[in-house]
Design a protein around this motif. Sequence first.
Motif, PDB file in Angstrom:
ATOM      1  N   THR A  10     -74.032  78.017  39.797  1.00  0.00           N
ATOM      2  CA  THR A  10     -72.871  77.246  40.217  1.00  0.00           C
ATOM      3  C   THR A  10     -71.792  77.441  39.167  1.00  0.00           C
ATOM      4  N   VAL A  11     -70.590  77.796  39.603  1.00  0.00           N
ATOM      5  CA  VAL A  11     -69.455  77.955  38.698  1.00  0.00           C
ATOM      6  C   VAL A  11     -68.556  76.738  38.883  1.00  0.00           C
ATOM      7  N   ALA A  12     -68.325  76.027  37.778  1.00  0.00           N
ATOM      8  CA  ALA A  12     -67.482  74.836  37.804  1.00  0.00           C
ATOM      9  C   ALA A  12     -66.164  75.148  37.106  1.00  0.00           C
ATOM     10  N   VAL A  13     -65.074  75.096  37.849  1.00  0.00           N
ATOM     11  CA  VAL A  13     -63.750  75.348  37.293  1.00  0.00           C
ATOM     12  C   VAL A  13     -63.179  74.007  36.845  1.00  0.00           C
ATOM     13  N   VAL A  14     -62.918  73.899  35.544  1.00  0.00           N
ATOM     14  CA  VAL A  14     -62.435  72.647  34.956  1.00  0.00           C
ATOM     15  C   VAL A  14     -61.010  72.811  34.461  1.00  0.00           C
ATOM     16  N   ASP A  15     -60.336  71.684  34.254  1.00  0.00           N
ATOM     17  CA  ASP A  15     -58.994  71.703  33.674  1.00  0.00           C
ATOM     18  C   ASP A  15     -59.103  72.007  32.186  1.00  0.00           C
ATOM     19  N   ASN A  16     -58.262  72.909  31.724  1.00  0.00           N
ATOM     20  CA  ASN A  16     -58.229  73.240  30.301  1.00  0.00           C
ATOM     21  C   ASN A  16     -56.771  73.256  29.872  1.00  0.00           C
ATOM     22  N   GLU A  17     -56.390  72.265  29.091  1.00  0.00           N
ATOM     23  CA  GLU A  17     -54.990  72.147  28.663  1.00  0.00           C
ATOM     24  C   GLU A  17     -54.552  73.315  27.794  1.00  0.00           C
ATOM     25  N   ASP A  18     -55.504  73.995  27.156  1.00  0.00           N
ATOM     26  CA  ASP A  18     -55.178  75.108  26.269  1.00  0.00           C
ATOM     27  C   ASP A  18     -54.982  76.424  27.016  1.00  0.00           C
ATOM     28  N   SER A  19     -55.224  76.429  28.321  1.00  0.00           N
ATOM     29  CA  SER A  19     -55.121  77.660  29.098  1.00  0.00           C
ATOM     30  C   SER A  19     -53.780  77.746  29.807  1.00  0.00           C
ATOM     31  N   VAL A  70     -71.378  67.838  31.612  1.00  0.00           N
ATOM     32  CA  VAL A  70     -72.629  67.201  31.191  1.00  0.00           C
ATOM     33  C   VAL A  70     -73.196  66.355  32.326  1.00  0.00           C
ATOM     34  N   GLU A  71     -72.325  65.605  32.994  1.00  0.00           N
ATOM     35  CA  GLU A  71     -72.749  64.747  34.105  1.00  0.00           C
ATOM     36  C   GLU A  71     -73.339  65.575  35.251  1.00  0.00           C
ATOM     37  N   ILE A  72     -72.663  66.642  35.628  1.00  0.00           N
ATOM     38  CA  ILE A  72     -73.143  67.499  36.720  1.00  0.00           C
ATOM     39  C   ILE A  72     -74.491  68.115  36.358  1.00  0.00           C
ATOM     40  N   ALA A  73     -74.617  68.597  35.125  1.00  0.00           N
ATOM     41  CA  ALA A  73     -75.874  69.214  34.695  1.00  0.00           C
ATOM     42  C   ALA A  73     -77.025  68.225  34.789  1.00  0.00           C
ATOM     43  N   GLU A  74     -76.781  66.989  34.383  1.00  0.00           N
ATOM     44  CA  GLU A  74     -77.841  65.975  34.406  1.00  0.00           C
ATOM     45  C   GLU A  74     -78.172  65.515  35.818  1.00  0.00           C
ATOM     46  N   THR A  75     -77.169  65.214  36.605  1.00  0.00           N
ATOM     47  CA  THR A  75     -77.416  64.638  37.932  1.00  0.00           C
ATOM     48  C   THR A  75     -77.930  65.666  38.936  1.00  0.00           C
ATOM     49  N   GLU A  76     -77.584  66.943  38.733  1.00  0.00           N
ATOM     50  CA  GLU A  76     -77.985  67.965  39.695  1.00  0.00           C
ATOM     51  C   GLU A  76     -79.125  68.857  39.197  1.00  0.00           C
ATOM     52  N   ILE A 118     -73.617  88.105  45.030  1.00  0.00           N
ATOM     53  CA  ILE A 118     -74.585  87.010  44.909  1.00  0.00           C
ATOM     54  C   ILE A 118     -74.098  85.795  45.681  1.00  0.00           C
ATOM     55  N   ASP A 119     -75.032  84.916  45.971  1.00  0.00           N
ATOM     56  CA  ASP A 119     -74.708  83.676  46.663  1.00  0.00           C
ATOM     57  C   ASP A 119     -74.629  82.576  45.613  1.00  0.00           C
ATOM     58  N   ALA A 120     -73.431  82.273  45.156  1.00  0.00           N
ATOM     59  CA  ALA A 120     -73.221  81.251  44.133  1.00  0.00           C
ATOM     60  C   ALA A 120     -72.141  80.292  44.603  1.00  0.00           C
ATOM     61  N   GLU A 121     -72.296  79.047  44.233  1.00  0.00           N
ATOM     62  CA  GLU A 121     -71.287  78.048  44.571  1.00  0.00           C
ATOM     63  C   GLU A 121     -70.189  78.073  43.520  1.00  0.00           C
ATOM     64  N   VAL A 122     -68.941  78.054  43.960  1.00  0.00           N
ATOM     65  CA  VAL A 122     -67.796  77.953  43.064  1.00  0.00           C
ATOM     66  C   VAL A 122     -67.058  76.683  43.466  1.00  0.00           C
ATOM     67  N   ARG A 123     -66.904  75.773  42.507  1.00  0.00           N
ATOM     68  CA  ARG A 123     -66.256  74.504  42.839  1.00  0.00           C
ATOM     69  C   ARG A 123     -65.265  74.083  41.764  1.00  0.00           C
ATOM     70  N   ARG A 124     -64.280  73.350  42.188  1.00  0.00           N
ATOM     71  CA  ARG A 124     -63.271  72.764  41.294  1.00  0.00           C
ATOM     72  C   ARG A 124     -63.799  71.406  40.866  1.00  0.00           C
ATOM     73  N   VAL A 125     -63.741  71.141  39.550  1.00  0.00           N
ATOM     74  CA  VAL A 125     -64.229  69.880  39.004  1.00  0.00           C
ATOM     75  C   VAL A 125     -63.063  69.183  38.307  1.00  0.00           C
ATOM     76  N   GLU A 126     -62.777  67.971  38.745  1.00  0.00           N
ATOM     77  CA  GLU A 126     -61.670  67.225  38.155  1.00  0.00           C
ATOM     78  C   GLU A 126     -62.197  66.167  37.209  1.00  0.00           C
ATOM     79  N   GLY A 127     -61.326  65.692  36.332  1.00  0.00           N
ATOM     80  CA  GLY A 127     -61.713  64.700  35.344  1.00  0.00           C
ATOM     81  C   GLY A 127     -61.878  65.357  33.981  1.00  0.00           C
ATOM     82  N   ASP A 128     -62.401  64.599  33.024  1.00  0.00           N
ATOM     83  CA  ASP A 128     -62.607  65.125  31.682  1.00  0.00           C
ATOM     84  C   ASP A 128     -63.613  66.278  31.737  1.00  0.00           C
ATOM     85  N   PRO A 129     -63.206  67.485  31.331  1.00  0.00           N
ATOM     86  CA  PRO A 129     -64.062  68.664  31.519  1.00  0.00           C
ATOM     87  C   PRO A 129     -65.447  68.552  30.880  1.00  0.00           C
ATOM     88  N   GLY A 130     -65.506  68.189  29.620  1.00  0.00           N
ATOM     89  CA  GLY A 130     -66.790  68.103  28.943  1.00  0.00           C
ATOM     90  C   GLY A 130     -67.709  67.077  29.570  1.00  0.00           C
TER      91      GLY A 130
END
Length: 122
Positions: free
Chosen positions: A32-41, A77-83, A61-73
Amino acid sequence: MKVLCGIGGSDDSFRALDRTVERAAVANDDLTVAVVDNEDSSVAPDDVLERAREAVDEAGIDAEVRRVEGDPGSRLVEIAETEGFEEIVLGGGHTSPMGKITIGSIAEFVLLNAKTSVTLVR
Protein backbone atom coordinates in the motif's frame (compact mmCIF):
# COMPACT_ATOMS: atom_id res chain seq x y z
CA MET A 1 4.82 -9.28 3.65
CA LYS A 2 2.33 -6.47 4.18
CA VAL A 3 4.20 -3.22 3.44
CA LEU A 4 3.16 0.44 3.83
CA CYS A 5 5.24 2.90 1.81
CA GLY A 6 4.78 6.53 2.84
CA ILE A 7 5.73 9.18 0.29
CA GLY A 8 5.43 12.95 0.31
CA GLY A 9 7.09 14.19 -2.85
CA SER A 10 10.76 14.48 -1.86
CA ASP A 11 13.46 12.84 -3.98
CA ASP A 12 14.08 10.44 -1.07
CA SER A 13 10.44 9.40 -0.97
CA PHE A 14 10.44 8.69 -4.71
CA ARG A 15 13.57 6.54 -4.24
CA ALA A 16 11.76 4.69 -1.45
CA LEU A 17 8.74 4.23 -3.72
CA ASP A 18 10.81 2.84 -6.59
CA ARG A 19 12.74 0.45 -4.35
CA THR A 20 9.59 -0.73 -2.57
CA VAL A 21 7.68 -1.30 -5.81
CA GLU A 22 10.63 -3.28 -7.23
CA ARG A 23 10.76 -5.45 -4.12
CA ALA A 24 6.98 -5.95 -4.12
CA ALA A 25 7.13 -7.17 -7.71
CA VAL A 26 9.83 -9.73 -6.89
CA ALA A 27 8.68 -10.80 -3.41
CA ASN A 28 4.94 -10.58 -4.08
CA ASP A 29 4.50 -8.19 -1.14
CA ASP A 30 1.08 -6.81 -0.28
CA LEU A 31 1.91 -3.14 -0.90
CA THR A 32 0.00 0.00 0.00
CA VAL A 33 1.40 3.40 -0.98
CA ALA A 34 0.26 6.25 1.26
CA VAL A 35 0.69 9.74 -0.17
CA VAL A 36 1.03 12.22 2.69
CA ASP A 37 1.32 16.00 2.89
CA ASN A 38 4.91 17.18 3.10
CA GLU A 39 5.42 20.89 3.67
CA ASP A 40 9.06 20.58 2.59
CA SER A 41 8.13 19.29 -0.87
CA SER A 42 7.52 21.48 -3.89
CA VAL A 43 5.59 18.67 -5.62
CA ALA A 44 1.80 18.87 -5.34
CA PRO A 45 0.11 15.92 -3.60
CA ASP A 46 -1.92 15.12 -6.73
CA ASP A 47 1.31 14.89 -8.75
CA VAL A 48 2.81 12.58 -6.09
CA LEU A 49 -0.32 10.43 -6.27
CA GLU A 50 -0.05 10.19 -10.06
CA ARG A 51 3.68 9.33 -9.85
CA ALA A 52 2.90 6.52 -7.38
CA ARG A 53 0.14 5.11 -9.60
CA GLU A 54 2.48 5.16 -12.60
CA ALA A 55 5.21 3.30 -10.68
CA VAL A 56 2.74 0.62 -9.59
CA ASP A 57 1.31 0.26 -13.11
CA GLU A 58 4.76 0.06 -14.72
CA ALA A 59 5.76 -2.72 -12.31
CA GLY A 60 2.60 -4.63 -13.13
CA ILE A 61 1.66 -5.21 -9.51
CA ASP A 62 -1.63 -4.93 -7.70
CA ALA A 63 -0.99 -2.30 -5.02
CA GLU A 64 -3.28 0.19 -3.37
CA VAL A 65 -2.34 3.86 -3.74
CA ARG A 66 -4.18 6.22 -1.42
CA ARG A 67 -4.09 9.83 -0.29
CA VAL A 68 -3.72 10.22 3.47
CA GLU A 69 -4.69 13.49 5.12
CA GLY A 70 -3.76 14.78 8.55
CA ASP A 71 -0.42 14.75 10.36
CA PRO A 72 1.79 12.55 8.13
CA GLY A 73 3.81 10.78 10.81
CA SER A 74 0.86 10.11 13.09
CA ARG A 75 -1.30 8.87 10.25
CA LEU A 76 1.36 6.47 8.95
CA VAL A 77 1.88 4.98 12.41
CA GLU A 78 -1.89 4.75 12.94
CA ILE A 79 -2.50 3.04 9.58
CA ALA A 80 0.33 0.57 10.18
CA GLU A 81 -1.08 -0.39 13.57
CA THR A 82 -4.78 -0.55 12.72
CA GLU A 83 -4.35 -2.35 9.39
CA GLY A 84 -1.68 -4.83 10.47
CA PHE A 85 1.27 -3.77 8.33
CA GLU A 86 4.53 -5.61 8.97
CA GLU A 87 6.81 -2.87 7.66
CA ILE A 88 6.76 0.86 6.96
CA VAL A 89 9.09 2.17 4.24
CA LEU A 90 10.02 5.85 4.10
CA GLY A 91 12.51 7.99 2.26
CA GLY A 92 14.80 10.22 4.23
CA GLY A 93 18.14 10.76 5.73
CA HIS A 94 20.82 13.09 4.48
CA THR A 95 24.48 13.01 5.38
CA SER A 96 25.79 16.35 6.59
CA PRO A 97 29.25 17.63 5.60
CA MET A 98 30.46 16.38 9.00
CA GLY A 99 29.21 12.85 8.23
CA LYS A 100 26.17 12.86 10.50
CA ILE A 101 22.85 11.55 9.24
CA THR A 102 19.90 13.90 9.63
CA ILE A 103 16.32 12.89 9.02
CA GLY A 104 13.15 14.85 8.43
CA SER A 105 10.43 15.33 11.01
CA ILE A 106 8.03 12.81 9.42
CA ALA A 107 10.63 10.02 9.32
CA GLU A 108 11.78 10.86 12.84
CA PHE A 109 8.24 10.63 14.22
CA VAL A 110 7.60 7.29 12.51
CA LEU A 111 10.95 5.85 13.63
CA LEU A 112 10.31 6.84 17.24
CA ASN A 113 6.65 5.83 17.45
CA ALA A 114 6.01 2.88 15.13
CA LYS A 115 5.56 -0.53 16.73
CA THR A 116 6.44 -2.25 13.47
CA SER A 117 9.69 -2.41 11.50
CA VAL A 118 10.63 0.79 9.69
CA THR A 119 12.95 0.89 6.68
CA LEU A 120 14.50 4.25 5.85
CA VAL A 121 15.68 4.55 2.25
CA ARG A 122 18.43 7.09 1.56
